[in-house]
Scaffold this active site. Sequence first.
Site, PDB file in Angstrom:
ATOM      1  N   LYS A   6      -5.743  -7.596  -9.237  1.00  0.00           N
ATOM      2  CA  LYS A   6      -6.770  -8.707  -9.147  1.00  0.00           C
ATOM      3  C   LYS A   6      -7.952  -7.029  -9.188  1.00  0.00           C
ATOM      4  CE  LYS A   6      -7.862  -7.134  -4.441  1.00  0.00           C
ATOM      5  NZ  LYS A   6      -8.136  -7.374  -2.628  1.00  0.00           N
ATOM      6  N   LYS A  27       0.949  -1.326  -0.139  1.00  0.00           N
ATOM      7  CA  LYS A  27       0.247   0.191   0.214  1.00  0.00           C
ATOM      8  C   LYS A  27       0.896   1.360  -0.053  1.00  0.00           C
ATOM      9  CE  LYS A  27      -4.483  -1.848   1.032  1.00  0.00           C
ATOM     10  NZ  LYS A  27      -5.826  -0.720   1.481  1.00  0.00           N
ATOM     11  N   LYS A  81     -11.663  -2.447  -5.955  1.00  0.00           N
ATOM     12  CA  LYS A  81     -13.065  -0.777  -6.192  1.00  0.00           C
ATOM     13  C   LYS A  81     -12.669   0.754  -6.315  1.00  0.00           C
ATOM     14  CE  LYS A  81     -14.157  -2.092  -1.356  1.00  0.00           C
ATOM     15  NZ  LYS A  81     -12.659  -1.687  -0.975  1.00  0.00           N
TER      16      LYS A  81
HETATM   17  N1  AQP Z   1     -11.455  -9.068  -7.074  1.00  0.00           N
HETATM   18  C1  AQP Z   1     -11.566 -10.004  -5.890  1.00  0.00           C
HETATM   19  N2  AQP Z   1     -11.352 -11.222  -5.764  1.00  0.00           N
HETATM   20  C2  AQP Z   1     -12.103 -12.093  -4.804  1.00  0.00           C
HETATM   21  N3  AQP Z   1     -12.195 -11.386  -3.665  1.00  0.00           N
HETATM   22  C3  AQP Z   1     -11.665 -10.356  -4.019  1.00  0.00           C
HETATM   23  N4  AQP Z   1     -12.231  -8.998  -2.540  1.00  0.00           N
HETATM   24  C4  AQP Z   1     -11.360  -7.777  -2.954  1.00  0.00           C
HETATM   25  N5  AQP Z   1     -11.425  -7.597  -4.757  1.00  0.00           N
HETATM   26  C5  AQP Z   1     -11.711  -9.261  -4.658  1.00  0.00           C
HETATM   27  C6  AQP Z   1     -12.878  -9.529  -1.523  1.00  0.00           C
HETATM   28  O1  AQP Z   1     -13.577  -8.780  -0.591  1.00  0.00           O
HETATM   29  C7  AQP Z   1     -12.494  -8.698   0.646  1.00  0.00           C
HETATM   30  C8  AQP Z   1     -12.600  -7.583   1.480  1.00  0.00           C
HETATM   31  O2  AQP Z   1     -12.080  -6.549   0.452  1.00  0.00           O
HETATM   32  P1  AQP Z   1     -12.294  -4.827   0.719  1.00  0.00           P
HETATM   33  O3  AQP Z   1     -12.493  -3.890   0.425  1.00  0.00           O
HETATM   34  O4  AQP Z   1     -12.249  -5.007   2.220  1.00  0.00           O
HETATM   35  O5  AQP Z   1     -10.151  -5.230   0.486  1.00  0.00           O
HETATM   36  P2  AQP Z   1      -9.722  -5.052  -0.811  1.00  0.00           P
HETATM   37  O6  AQP Z   1      -9.571  -6.385  -0.743  1.00  0.00           O
HETATM   38  O7  AQP Z   1      -8.406  -4.104  -0.757  1.00  0.00           O
HETATM   39  O8  AQP Z   1     -10.675  -4.681  -1.687  1.00  0.00           O
HETATM   40  P3  AQP Z   1     -10.341  -3.751  -2.583  1.00  0.00           P
HETATM   41  O9  AQP Z   1     -11.831  -3.672  -3.804  1.00  0.00           O
HETATM   42  O10 AQP Z   1      -9.101  -4.167  -3.374  1.00  0.00           O
HETATM   43  O11 AQP Z   1     -10.491  -2.249  -2.117  1.00  0.00           O
HETATM   44  P4  AQP Z   1      -9.621  -0.838  -2.071  1.00  0.00           P
HETATM   45  O12 AQP Z   1      -9.208  -1.045  -3.272  1.00  0.00           O
HETATM   46  O13 AQP Z   1      -9.853  -0.315  -1.170  1.00  0.00           O
HETATM   47  O14 AQP Z   1      -8.158  -1.539  -1.864  1.00  0.00           O
HETATM   48  C9  AQP Z   1     -11.885  -9.460   1.130  1.00  0.00           C
HETATM   49  O15 AQP Z   1     -12.209 -10.921   1.881  1.00  0.00           O
HETATM   50  C10 AQP Z   1     -11.488  -9.873  -0.469  1.00  0.00           C
HETATM   51  O16 AQP Z   1     -10.204 -11.032  -0.644  1.00  0.00           O
END
Ligand code: AQP
Length: 337
Positions: free
Chosen positions: A201, A119, A204
């Site tokens: 991945k 990060k 969002k």
């Molecule tokens: N692309 C993905 N495929 C499968 N699982 C996913 N998760 C997120 N993106 C995918 C699962 O969602 C849970 C938590 O998500 P989060 O929003 O708290 O954190 P993150 O994993 O950091 O999600 P993002 O979308 O990538 O957020 P940002 O962009 O804000 O950092 C977890 O169980 C994760 O595995």
Amino acid sequence: METMSETRKPVILSGIQPSGILTVGHLAGALNNWVKLQETFHCYYMIANMHAITVKQSPAELRQRTLETAALFLAVGIDPERSLLFIQSQVPEHSQLAWVLSSMTGFGELSRMTQFKDKSEKHPENINAGLFTYPILMASDILLYQADAVPVGEDQKQHLELTRNLAQRFNYYYSDTFKIPEPYIPNVGSRIMSLQEPTKKMSKSDENQNSLIFLNDSNEVIINKIKRSVTDSEAEVKFDETNKPGISNLMTLYHLATNATFDEIEKEFSGKGYGDFKLAVGHAVAEWLSPVREKYNTIIKDKKRLQSILIYGAEEAHKVAFRTLDKVYKKVGFIRF
Ligand code: AQP
């Protein structure tokens, strides 16, 4: 409604940050499992808005996304009669316990966290202390509710290990206080990749909206995004994540939407071009997600109901969290009159 004292089900806790609109990745990788877990666990599902601010957020958007995230939890099938749905910042014990635990966490321990390194690279302009101590807040989230299990993906394993270490350390110094949580590795769950850079991945917070399928995208938008997705220069629908990440990702989506196996998908599209395949995937995903979107549209309009579910969730969560924090405060020697 079920309360903690009436249930003997093991406790599970999970959360998602409201740092953007949830995507099909969240449905495939987390929410589908959350819905199933409700059968065997007493579930705490948290909108992790305190974690979200470790990356810069617009306040108005954060408020909006918090409610949207809650509405999406409900739309996919999180049942507020069975599970507690709450906003992290509305239960003050999370940050209170985090402070106590931070005094027991080594600088070196935190420095080893790979997510902090990732990060920091992603946001070099804002490497803040919250980003560094994030795993301590996560440990508090889990330990406050005496969670038996935490669903963890690859990227969270290290944080859960730290949580377990902190719980054991506290229990050793101050006597048994925390349950040691186990990782819960779901047997289903797929990682969905970006539509534009399929080796990354789907996240969002990605600025390129064409990389993402949001859970509230219209059918037309979904079909168009999939049409424009990046694939490869061959013309063979075949599952091969290393050499054909784009096609493999679309196959995963098609599998999730239709239940067809990879073998069946390869047969169905053998001899056909990517254009036909993308169109079929687009329609299948649109059909899969449209009931979620319709429910979401109804839920988000009824702000009163949404609020009362979240208030109830926070109040119930607070009761449990307070019991744990109270013990912790007593044990560390904080005076109480
Ligand atoms: N692309 C993905 N495929 C499968 N699982 C996913 N998760 C997120 N993106 C995918 C699962 O969602 C849970 C938590 O998500 P989060 O929003 O708290 O954190 P993150 O994993 O950091 O999600 P993002 O979308 O990538 O957020 P940002 O962009 O804000 O950092 C977890 O169980 C994760 O595995």
